[in-house]
Design a protein around this motif. Structure first.
Motif, PDB file in Angstrom:
ATOM      1  N   SER A  47     -16.471  -7.399  -2.905  1.00 19.35           N
ATOM      2  CA  SER A  47     -15.698  -7.493  -4.144  1.00 19.35           C
ATOM      3  C   SER A  47     -16.094  -8.729  -4.946  1.00 19.35           C
ATOM      4  O   SER A  47     -16.260  -8.671  -6.171  1.00 19.35           O
ATOM      5  N   GLN A  48     -16.280  -9.843  -4.246  1.00 18.51           N
ATOM      6  CA  GLN A  48     -16.617 -11.089  -4.935  1.00 18.51           C
ATOM      7  C   GLN A  48     -17.996 -11.028  -5.591  1.00 18.51           C
ATOM      8  O   GLN A  48     -18.161 -11.453  -6.743  1.00 18.51           O
ATOM      9  N   VAL A  49     -18.985 -10.456  -4.876  1.00 18.20           N
ATOM     10  CA  VAL A  49     -20.331 -10.450  -5.448  1.00 18.20           C
ATOM     11  C   VAL A  49     -20.444  -9.443  -6.590  1.00 18.20           C
ATOM     12  O   VAL A  49     -21.153  -9.680  -7.581  1.00 18.20           O
ATOM     13  N   LEU A  75     -13.696  -1.390  -6.316  1.00 19.69           N
ATOM     14  CA  LEU A  75     -12.601  -0.677  -5.659  1.00 19.69           C
ATOM     15  C   LEU A  75     -13.047  -0.316  -4.255  1.00 19.69           C
ATOM     16  O   LEU A  75     -14.185   0.120  -4.044  1.00 19.69           O
ATOM     17  N   GLU A  76     -12.187  -0.515  -3.274  1.00 15.70           N
ATOM     18  CA  GLU A  76     -12.448   0.046  -1.944  1.00 15.70           C
ATOM     19  C   GLU A  76     -11.632   1.330  -1.839  1.00 15.70           C
ATOM     20  O   GLU A  76     -10.501   1.402  -2.324  1.00 15.70           O
ATOM     21  N   ALA A  77     -12.208   2.346  -1.211  1.00 15.61           N
ATOM     22  CA  ALA A  77     -11.508   3.631  -1.091  1.00 15.61           C
ATOM     23  C   ALA A  77     -11.961   4.362   0.169  1.00 15.61           C
ATOM     24  O   ALA A  77     -12.517   5.465   0.098  1.00 15.61           O
ATOM     25  N   PRO A  78     -11.754   3.762   1.349  1.00 16.38           N
ATOM     26  CA  PRO A  78     -12.142   4.452   2.577  1.00 16.38           C
ATOM     27  C   PRO A  78     -11.390   5.775   2.702  1.00 16.38           C
ATOM     28  O   PRO A  78     -10.276   5.918   2.205  1.00 16.38           O
ATOM     29  N   VAL A  79     -12.034   6.727   3.372  1.00 19.37           N
ATOM     30  CA  VAL A  79     -11.472   8.074   3.446  1.00 19.37           C
ATOM     31  C   VAL A  79     -11.091   8.409   4.885  1.00 19.37           C
ATOM     32  O   VAL A  79     -11.853   8.164   5.819  1.00 19.37           O
ATOM     33  N   ALA A  80      -9.903   8.931   5.056  1.00 23.25           N
ATOM     34  CA  ALA A  80      -9.425   9.346   6.364  1.00 23.25           C
ATOM     35  C   ALA A  80      -9.735  10.828   6.544  1.00 23.25           C
ATOM     36  O   ALA A  80      -9.369  11.648   5.703  1.00 23.25           O
ATOM     37  N   GLY A  81     -10.429  11.150   7.628  1.00 21.59           N
ATOM     38  CA  GLY A  81     -10.769  12.549   7.868  1.00 21.59           C
ATOM     39  C   GLY A  81     -12.017  12.682   8.711  1.00 21.59           C
ATOM     40  O   GLY A  81     -12.425  11.754   9.398  1.00 21.59           O
ATOM     41  N   ALA A 120      -7.813   0.430  -2.869  1.00 20.19           N
ATOM     42  CA  ALA A 120      -7.266  -0.892  -3.172  1.00 20.19           C
ATOM     43  C   ALA A 120      -8.288  -1.659  -3.998  1.00 20.19           C
ATOM     44  O   ALA A 120      -9.490  -1.421  -3.885  1.00 20.19           O
ATOM     45  N   GLY A 121      -7.804  -2.562  -4.814  1.00 22.69           N
ATOM     46  CA  GLY A 121      -8.703  -3.341  -5.664  1.00 22.69           C
ATOM     47  C   GLY A 121      -8.348  -3.172  -7.129  1.00 22.69           C
ATOM     48  O   GLY A 121      -7.170  -3.272  -7.509  1.00 22.69           O
ATOM     49  N   SER A 173      -4.354  10.756  -2.524  1.00 18.50           N
ATOM     50  CA  SER A 173      -4.876   9.386  -2.498  1.00 18.50           C
ATOM     51  C   SER A 173      -3.716   8.404  -2.631  1.00 18.50           C
ATOM     52  O   SER A 173      -2.678   8.724  -3.216  1.00 18.50           O
ATOM     53  N   PHE A 174      -3.928   7.221  -2.070  1.00 16.44           N
ATOM     54  CA  PHE A 174      -2.922   6.159  -2.120  1.00 16.44           C
ATOM     55  C   PHE A 174      -3.568   4.903  -2.700  1.00 16.44           C
ATOM     56  O   PHE A 174      -4.706   4.577  -2.356  1.00 16.44           O
ATOM     57  N   PHE A 175      -2.840   4.201  -3.568  1.00 17.36           N
ATOM     58  CA  PHE A 175      -3.301   2.905  -4.042  1.00 17.36           C
ATOM     59  C   PHE A 175      -2.485   1.830  -3.359  1.00 17.36           C
ATOM     60  O   PHE A 175      -1.259   1.816  -3.452  1.00 17.36           O
ATOM     61  N   LEU A 176      -3.164   0.911  -2.646  1.00 22.92           N
ATOM     62  CA  LEU A 176      -2.496  -0.015  -1.738  1.00 22.92           C
ATOM     63  C   LEU A 176      -2.534  -1.475  -2.192  1.00 22.92           C
ATOM     64  O   LEU A 176      -2.258  -2.377  -1.397  1.00 22.92           O
ATOM     65  N   GLY A 177      -2.911  -1.707  -3.448  1.00 20.83           N
ATOM     66  CA  GLY A 177      -2.846  -3.078  -3.956  1.00 20.83           C
ATOM     67  C   GLY A 177      -4.183  -3.791  -3.943  1.00 20.83           C
ATOM     68  O   GLY A 177      -5.206  -3.237  -4.331  1.00 20.83           O
TER      69      GLY A 177
END
Length: 488
Positions: free
Chosen positions: A307-309, A318-324, A339-340, A359-363
């Protein structure tokens, strides 16, 4: 509006949940497949895909009366191929009908026409349509092949129904041809993204990484009408997607520079860092306003670094890992944890609809990585416990199949339990989620617990079992192969 009465043999447009409408025929179901309770429906075999499903009567429309309407609202190469298959069938059946009408009996009278059965495209002869109470017409039908991906249907207004988990549909989605097909093949996917009625973003999408998860995601993005540029470390994996309309990027930097939003889906933190920071990496293609979305399952520290770079170059992260699993990726049934940058999350709306069911947005960035590691820690530990139970049943002289039957009737019943136990009982460990990856996630979750000074004894015990399975060369098998750690 007058009710349309349909019967076996009729050509129809079938609408299954949020799938786009598709041409098919009403046929008799196999003897062992019961009609869903409380539903007025017909059993439909779809053209071009050879898939079957119970479809509610209100989700069926006569083929000819709605042909022009459906062609206008549907897009995609496979949809057109399915329509062409119907038209070819109609031409052949009309020709054979005319031939039979032209033949008279010995007294010069024409032989009465027999009602037509709607046939498979490779059927040679038409046969009489029998009464539904007689022997099933589909007794000789081959097992359905894996579903080919359907085209999107923007603007389609039929009511959707919650059929994603309908066993009467998914029962028919698994076949031997799927087991024998390479996991990277678009053709091997069990279904299209089921969020069919979406409007794709006009932003250019980049995608890096075409492994078990990435392949299904990219295919669904394409089928839902997104403009996608792909890159993979093994370039040959891109070929199938190029054939489906994707563009090819020569390097991660080129993809990032060409696209408005670039997704990354790779195996571990090192691969995620190398993709961004390595030679010809994403960072070299980032410009102000460009979006980068990390959907790999990695640790929070890696997310913070990336995120920083990215933002240091004016990019948006944005990070958006996927469960499945691979199957859920193919089905468009993933759960996205994001999140992001909230504006990137909103810009990715149609992409997330294409790849997942929710999808969920987690901050702030890092929260999604934390949540995903916790979820996978639980899943990995649970899988190890299931395997332990199966081996203990065998060791004490109990039937493993009976154990599974009882388990699936209780509170722990789930598709996951059933599928993984069946894998074990059948000795089929074809990867749906790599064992090496769940062990990596357990290791990262344990490390996260250490940093938070929080005990993770169950995860630590499960991790040792997976390490034992890896030592037995099970790394590239499915997570259910952890079973072998208990029997060797």
């Amino acid at each position: 509006m007058a009710t349309v009465h349909l019967r076996i043999g009729d050509l129809v447009w079938g609408k299954l949940g949020r799938y786009p409408p598709w041409p098919g025929k009403i046929v008799s179901p196999p003897k062992d497949l019961k009609k869903p309770r409380g539903k007025k429906c017909h059993f439909v075999k779809f053209f071009g895909t050879e898939d079957h499903a119970w479809i509610k009567v209100e989700q069926l429309k006569p083929y000819h009366a709605h042909k022009e309407e459906m062609i206008k609202i549907n897009k995609g190469k496979r949809f057109q191929q399915a329509v062409d298959a119907v038209e070819d069938f109609l031409k052949k059946s009309k020709g054979k009908e005319q031939n039979s009408e032209g033949k008279g009996d010995s007294k010069g009278k024409k032989t009465p026409k027999k009602p037509l059965k709607i046939l498979d495209e490779d059927d040679e002869d038409l046969s009489a349509l029998r009464d539904p109470s007689e022997k099933d017409l589909t007794d000789s039908d081959p097992e359905p092949s894996t579903i080919e991906r359907l085209g999107a249907a923007p603007g389609f207004k039929w009511e959707s129904s919650p059929v994603k988990d309908d066993p009467h549909f998914h029962h028919f989605l698994l076949s031997q041809s799927e087991k024998d097909t390479a996991s990277t093949s678009i053709q091997a996917a069990d279904s299209t993204a089921i969020n069919g009625s979406i409007t794709p973003t006009d932003k250019r999408i980049g995608f890096l990484g075409l492994g078990l998860m990435g392949s299904g995601i990219v295919s669904n993005l394409l089928k839902m009408g997104h403009v996608v540029t792909v890159w993979n470390r093994t370039a040959e994996k891109c070929d199938l997607f190029i054939q489906e309309g994707a563009r090819l990027g020569r390097t991660p930097a080129e993809v990032a520079s060409m696209c408005d939003i670039t997704f990354s889906c790779v195996s571990d933190p090192k691969a995620a860092r190398d993709l961004v920071l390595g030679p010809s990496g994403v960072l070299q293609g980032i410009r102000p306003g460009k979006c980068y979305v990390e959907i790999s399952t990695v640790d929070p520290e890696t997310i913070t670094e990336l995120s920083q770079v990215i933002t240091s170059r004016g990019g948006r992260f944005l990070e958006a890992p996927v469960a499945g699993s691979q199957q859920l990726s193919n089905d468009g049934m993933l759960v996205i944890l994001a999140a992001g940058d909230r504006t990137v999350y909103e810009d990715c709306s149609s992409c997330f609809q294409a790849m997942g069911k929710t999808s969920f947005f987690l901050g702030e960035a890092g929260n999604a990585a934390r949540m995903m590691l916790i979820l996978n820690m639980v899943q990995g530990s649970f899988m190890a416990t299931i395997a332990e139970g199966l081996t203990l049943a065998q060791a004490t002289g109990q039937s493993q199949q009976t154990f599974l039957d009882i388990l699936c009737q209780g509170q722990m019943a789930s598709t996951f339990v059933d599928q993984k136990c069946q894998n074990i009982l059948q000795g089929n460990f074809k990867p749906d989620y790599y064992l090496k990856h769940i062990q990596k996630d357990l290791r990262l979750a344990i490390s996260m617990g250490d940093m938070a000074n929080h005990p993770t004894p169950m995860a630590a015990a499960a991790n040792e079992v997976y390490k034992r399975a890896k030592a037995l060369d099970q790394s590239d098998n499915d997570i259910s192969a952890v079973y072998r750690a208990y029997i060797h």
